[in-house]
Design an enzyme around this catalytic site. Structure first.
Site, mmCIF file in Angstrom:
data_model
loop_
_atom_site.group_PDB
_atom_site.id
_atom_site.type_symbol
_atom_site.label_atom_id
_atom_site.label_comp_id
_atom_site.label_asym_id
_atom_site.label_seq_id
_atom_site.Cartn_x
_atom_site.Cartn_y
_atom_site.Cartn_z
ATOM 1 N N ARG A 122 0.880 -1.179 0.000
ATOM 2 C CA ARG A 122 0.000 0.000 0.000
ATOM 3 C C ARG A 122 0.911 1.219 0.000
ATOM 4 O O ARG A 122 1.700 1.431 0.928
ATOM 5 C CB ARG A 122 -0.917 0.015 1.226
ATOM 6 C CG ARG A 122 -1.632 1.339 1.382
ATOM 7 C CD ARG A 122 -2.773 1.314 2.367
ATOM 8 N NE ARG A 122 -3.922 0.623 1.813
ATOM 9 C CZ ARG A 122 -5.170 0.729 2.270
ATOM 10 N NH1 ARG A 122 -5.417 1.515 3.303
ATOM 11 N NH2 ARG A 122 -6.161 0.081 1.717
ATOM 12 N N HIS A 149 -7.094 0.710 -6.696
ATOM 13 C CA HIS A 149 -7.341 -0.115 -5.504
ATOM 14 C C HIS A 149 -7.968 -1.444 -5.959
ATOM 15 O O HIS A 149 -9.138 -1.735 -5.699
ATOM 16 C CB HIS A 149 -8.272 0.635 -4.545
ATOM 17 C CG HIS A 149 -8.291 0.097 -3.146
ATOM 18 N ND1 HIS A 149 -7.552 -0.997 -2.752
ATOM 19 C CD2 HIS A 149 -8.967 0.505 -2.039
ATOM 20 C CE1 HIS A 149 -7.770 -1.233 -1.470
ATOM 21 N NE2 HIS A 149 -8.625 -0.345 -1.012
ATOM 22 N N GLN A 152 -9.873 -4.018 -3.579
ATOM 23 C CA GLN A 152 -11.183 -3.530 -3.153
ATOM 24 C C GLN A 152 -12.218 -3.776 -4.239
ATOM 25 O O GLN A 152 -13.346 -4.196 -3.965
ATOM 26 C CB GLN A 152 -11.105 -2.026 -2.832
ATOM 27 C CG GLN A 152 -12.440 -1.431 -2.423
ATOM 28 C CD GLN A 152 -12.959 -1.963 -1.104
ATOM 29 O OE1 GLN A 152 -12.256 -1.890 -0.101
ATOM 30 N NE2 GLN A 152 -14.179 -2.496 -1.081
ATOM 31 N N ASP A 245 -17.204 7.248 -2.721
ATOM 32 C CA ASP A 245 -15.983 7.112 -1.909
ATOM 33 C C ASP A 245 -15.737 8.468 -1.249
ATOM 34 O O ASP A 245 -16.398 9.464 -1.582
ATOM 35 C CB ASP A 245 -14.807 6.702 -2.816
ATOM 36 C CG ASP A 245 -13.535 6.367 -2.027
ATOM 37 O OD1 ASP A 245 -13.628 6.103 -0.800
ATOM 38 O OD2 ASP A 245 -12.439 6.385 -2.631
ATOM 39 N N CYS A 285 -16.381 1.665 -0.130
ATOM 40 C CA CYS A 285 -15.260 0.805 0.295
ATOM 41 C C CYS A 285 -14.921 0.967 1.773
ATOM 42 O O CYS A 285 -14.281 0.116 2.353
ATOM 43 C CB CYS A 285 -14.040 1.081 -0.577
ATOM 44 S SG CYS A 285 -13.307 2.717 -0.348
ATOM 45 N N ARG A 313 -13.779 -8.478 1.199
ATOM 46 C CA ARG A 313 -12.334 -8.279 1.018
ATOM 47 C C ARG A 313 -11.611 -9.580 1.356
ATOM 48 O O ARG A 313 -10.691 -10.000 0.661
ATOM 49 C CB ARG A 313 -11.811 -7.153 1.939
ATOM 50 C CG ARG A 313 -12.295 -5.764 1.612
ATOM 51 C CD ARG A 313 -11.781 -5.265 0.283
ATOM 52 N NE ARG A 313 -10.326 -5.237 0.187
ATOM 53 C CZ ARG A 313 -9.552 -4.241 0.625
ATOM 54 N NH1 ARG A 313 -10.090 -3.181 1.176
ATOM 55 N NH2 ARG A 313 -8.242 -4.278 0.472
HETATM 56 N N1 NVA Z 1 -9.947 6.761 -1.910
HETATM 57 C C1 NVA Z 1 -9.663 6.350 -0.559
HETATM 58 C C2 NVA Z 1 -9.856 4.877 -0.401
HETATM 59 C C3 NVA Z 1 -9.624 4.378 0.993
HETATM 60 C C4 NVA Z 1 -9.748 2.880 1.125
HETATM 61 C C5 NVA Z 1 -8.259 6.744 -0.181
HETATM 62 O O1 NVA Z 1 -7.342 6.558 -0.992
HETATM 63 O O2 NVA Z 1 -8.050 7.260 0.909
HETATM 64 N N1 CP Z 2 -11.319 -0.056 1.997
HETATM 65 C C1 CP Z 2 -10.067 -0.119 2.475
HETATM 66 O O1 CP Z 2 -9.103 -0.333 1.753
HETATM 67 O O2 CP Z 2 -9.991 0.069 3.813
HETATM 68 P P1 CP Z 2 -8.652 0.244 4.649
HETATM 69 O O3 CP Z 2 -8.057 1.576 4.286
HETATM 70 O O4 CP Z 2 -9.110 0.196 6.078
HETATM 71 O O5 CP Z 2 -7.710 -0.863 4.328
#
Ligand code: NVA
Ligand code: CP
Length: 327
Positions: A122, A149, A152, A245, A285, A313
């Site tokens: 990540r 992502h 997800q 989102d 998500c 997930r």
């Molecule tokens: N678009 C959001 C998704 C979080 C799972 C982010 O990148 O923070």
């Molecule tokens: N949806 C998702 O990726 O959640 P987290 O940021 O908690 O991993």
């Protein structure tokens, strides 16, 4: 939804072992379908005729998990998933490993390849993933970057398939920040699976042009329709799935005030959802900000499937790990 065992290809004609998942668009629709079908079987637990095949499928194997950003779902579901498949996961926060002190991505990739059997990352820049993948000789999985992502969206596709019985031909509206990792990956995932998709975003938050072009290509191949609009009400008309989102993704905190102002007309609320099909489902998500991108009555209401989505997930990622790691 239940699936016939015959829908899980025992010996697929494609080779997924060793394959990385950096971007959903690198995978063929039948490969994604294969993962989803195994996820449906895995979710059945002992009820699945394939249970014995999954049990201990990754015995003795290790997943390294590099996190440059926080996480609840991704971290826990990958760790639990590896454990349930007989393997283990190691959490590697970039603040605690030498990568965070400037050791190169290339060296880290080569070193970790000597210890672990797959890596999930990540990170901010998608380029971190592609460089890591170039130097690693194990599968690399994108656990979220600024552009995509994919794990997800595998869970989202699984959730839609579970609740609607199919993907092909469904209509989905993504409302809000069209330029973030979720919007981009949903564009690719939905069009790949033959779903008609409309993205409603302000002009400043439209999807990145090259990613939109790729989704258009995929839509042509699958026969799906793809539309962009600045009108969230038009986008939601008659759709089977409404999805949104956060307005401020991780790393964009400095822009929060301007984003809130710009995206306010794109809130998913009762008025907006009144245009959707009567049996629409709502996805997010998570984490969510009630009162911003979605109101509490929608996310906590009868059409919301966000906790099934979060649970999925685990199943989708177990199926992905099984596909790329099992011997
Ligand atoms: N678009 C959001 C998704 C979080 C799972 C982010 O990148 O923070
Ligand atoms: N949806 C998702 O990726 O959640 P987290 O940021 O908690 O991993």
């Amino acid at each position: 939804m239940s699936i016939k065992p015959s829908e899980v290809t025992p010996e697929p004609c494609f080779q997924l072992k060793g394959k990385s998942m950096l971007n959903l668009a690198d995978w063929a629709p039948e490969e994604v379908e294969y993962v989803l079908n195994h996820a449906i079987e895995m979710k059945k637990g002992k009820e699945s005729p394939f249970y014995s095949r999954y049990e201990n499928a990754l015995g003795g194997q290790t997943l390294g998990m590099i996190f440059e950003k926080p996480s609840t779902r991704t971290r826990v579901s990958f760790e639990v998933g590896m454990f349930q498949l007989g393997g283990q996961a190691i959490y590697l926060n970039t603040n605690d490993i030498q990568l965070g002190r400037g050791e190169s991505i290339e060296d880290t990739a080569q070193v970790l390849s000597r210890y672990v059997d797959a890596v999930m990352i990540r990170t901010h820049a998608h380029e971190t993933l592609t460089r890591f993948d170039q130097y690693a000789n194990i599968p690399v999985i994108n656990g979220l970057c600024d552009l995509y992502h994919p794990t997800q969206v595998l869970a989202d596709l699984l959730t839609i398939k579970e609740h609607k019985g199919k993907l092909q031909g469904l209509r989905i509206a993504y409302i809000g920040d069209g330029k973030n990792n979720m919007a981009h990956t949903l564009l690719l995932g939905a069009t790949m699976m033959g779903m008609d998709m409309t993205v409603a975003s302000p002009d400043d938050d439209l999807p990145q042009a090259d990613i939109y072009e790729k989704a258009k290509e995929m839509a042509t191949q699958s026969g799906a329709q793809l539309h962009l609009t600045t009108d969230p009400h038009a986008a939601t008309k008659g759709v089977d799935v409404v999805i949104t989102d956060v307005w401020t993704s991780m790393g964009q905190e400095d822009e929060q005030e301007a984003r809130m102002k710009r995206l306010e007309p794109y809130q998913v609320n009762t008025d907006l959802c009144s245009h959707a099909a009567t049996d629409y489902i709502f996805l997010h998500c998570l984490p969510a900000h009630r009162g911003e991108e979605v109101t509490a009555d929608i996310i906590d209401g009868g059409h919301s499937v966000v906790f099934d989505e979060a649970e999925n997930r685990l199943h989708a990622q177990k199926a992905l790990l099984y596909a790329v790691m099992s011997r």
